[in-house]
Write a protein that holds these residues in place. Sequence first.
Motif, PDB file in Angstrom:
ATOM      1  N   GLU A  71     -25.081  46.871 -48.331  1.00 29.48           N
ATOM      2  CA  GLU A  71     -25.227  47.246 -49.736  1.00 29.48           C
ATOM      3  C   GLU A  71     -25.388  48.756 -49.828  1.00 29.48           C
ATOM      4  O   GLU A  71     -24.469  49.476 -49.508  1.00 29.48           O
ATOM      5  N   ARG A  72     -26.554  49.260 -50.212  1.00 32.13           N
ATOM      6  CA  ARG A  72     -26.757  50.712 -50.327  1.00 32.13           C
ATOM      7  C   ARG A  72     -27.586  51.279 -49.188  1.00 32.13           C
ATOM      8  O   ARG A  72     -27.896  52.462 -49.198  1.00 32.13           O
ATOM      9  N   GLU A  73     -27.951  50.456 -48.212  1.00 27.87           N
ATOM     10  CA  GLU A  73     -28.789  50.944 -47.110  1.00 27.87           C
ATOM     11  C   GLU A  73     -27.942  51.338 -45.899  1.00 27.87           C
ATOM     12  O   GLU A  73     -27.093  50.584 -45.449  1.00 27.87           O
ATOM     13  N   LEU A  74     -28.225  52.526 -45.387  1.00 24.31           N
ATOM     14  CA  LEU A  74     -27.576  53.042 -44.189  1.00 24.31           C
ATOM     15  C   LEU A  74     -28.626  53.109 -43.086  1.00 24.31           C
ATOM     16  O   LEU A  74     -29.722  53.633 -43.301  1.00 24.31           O
ATOM     17  N   ALA A  75     -28.299  52.561 -41.919  1.00 20.57           N
ATOM     18  CA  ALA A  75     -29.220  52.601 -40.777  1.00 20.57           C
ATOM     19  C   ALA A  75     -28.450  53.031 -39.538  1.00 20.57           C
ATOM     20  O   ALA A  75     -27.416  52.461 -39.207  1.00 20.57           O
ATOM     21  N   VAL A  76     -28.954  54.053 -38.861  1.00 20.11           N
ATOM     22  CA  VAL A  76     -28.372  54.538 -37.615  1.00 20.11           C
ATOM     23  C   VAL A  76     -29.490  54.505 -36.582  1.00 20.11           C
ATOM     24  O   VAL A  76     -30.568  55.068 -36.803  1.00 20.11           O
ATOM     25  N   SER A  77     -29.237  53.824 -35.475  1.00 20.28           N
ATOM     26  CA  SER A  77     -30.252  53.745 -34.427  1.00 20.28           C
ATOM     27  C   SER A  77     -29.573  53.830 -33.073  1.00 20.28           C
ATOM     28  O   SER A  77     -28.355  53.710 -32.962  1.00 20.28           O
ATOM     29  N   ARG A  88     -32.950  55.802 -41.390  1.00 27.54           N
ATOM     30  CA  ARG A  88     -32.644  54.845 -42.464  1.00 27.54           C
ATOM     31  C   ARG A  88     -32.746  55.561 -43.799  1.00 27.54           C
ATOM     32  O   ARG A  88     -33.618  56.392 -43.997  1.00 27.54           O
ATOM     33  N   MET A  89     -31.856  55.175 -44.685  1.00 28.84           N
ATOM     34  CA  MET A  89     -31.966  55.684 -46.053  1.00 28.84           C
ATOM     35  C   MET A  89     -31.266  54.740 -47.008  1.00 28.84           C
ATOM     36  O   MET A  89     -30.351  54.008 -46.630  1.00 28.84           O
ATOM     37  N   THR A  90     -31.727  54.765 -48.246  1.00 29.13           N
ATOM     38  CA  THR A  90     -31.059  54.049 -49.320  1.00 29.13           C
ATOM     39  C   THR A  90     -30.238  55.072 -50.079  1.00 29.13           C
ATOM     40  O   THR A  90     -30.780  56.077 -50.556  1.00 29.13           O
ATOM     41  N   LEU A  91     -28.936  54.841 -50.146  1.00 37.11           N
ATOM     42  CA  LEU A  91     -28.044  55.773 -50.836  1.00 37.11           C
ATOM     43  C   LEU A  91     -28.237  55.633 -52.343  1.00 37.11           C
ATOM     44  O   LEU A  91     -28.560  54.556 -52.837  1.00 37.11           O
TER      45      LEU A  91
END
Length: 139
Positions: free
Chosen positions: A65-71, A96-99
Motif C-alpha cells: 500500500e503506502r508503506e515502504l520497508a528496506v531492511s 520504514r516510512m509511510t509515503l
Amino acid sequence: MAEFGELFDQMGTLLESTVGGAVLPAAAERVWTPPVEVAEGGEAYMVELELPGARREDIDIQVRERELAVSGELKEPERPGVLRRSTRRTGRFEFRMTLPGDVNTGKVSAKLADGILGLTVPKAEAAKPRHVEITGGES
C-alpha cells in the motif's frame, strides 16, 4: 569506566529509537537506520539510502500500500591482521516510512550503485496532480 560505557550505550539506544533505529528485544541485536533522502516529484517518490559495501542479495525491499520497508545486513568484511579502529556501520539495518500518497506498487524500481540504493516509487494515477481546463460560462 565500564559504567560510562554502559551509560553511553543506553543513551545511543535512546537516540536511535527516537530517530528510527531500534533494538530487537529477543536477540538484543542493534538495528540501525541508514542515512536517507526522500524527494517527491510530479510522477514518483525518489528514495536514496546510503549503504556502502552492501550487496544486492543482502537487501530486502517491500512495498505494501503506502508503506515502504528496506531492511538487510551489512556484513563485516574479512581482513587479515588485527582491526585497530572502525567507525563503519555493520549489522542489521532497517528503514520504514509511510509515503504521503497512494503508489503504484507494481512499478517500483531499485538500483544499487556506488553505495547508494536508489528507489523510484511511482505515484498511483489518483494521487497525481491533474490540470483542469475551464470551459464555458463566459458572457
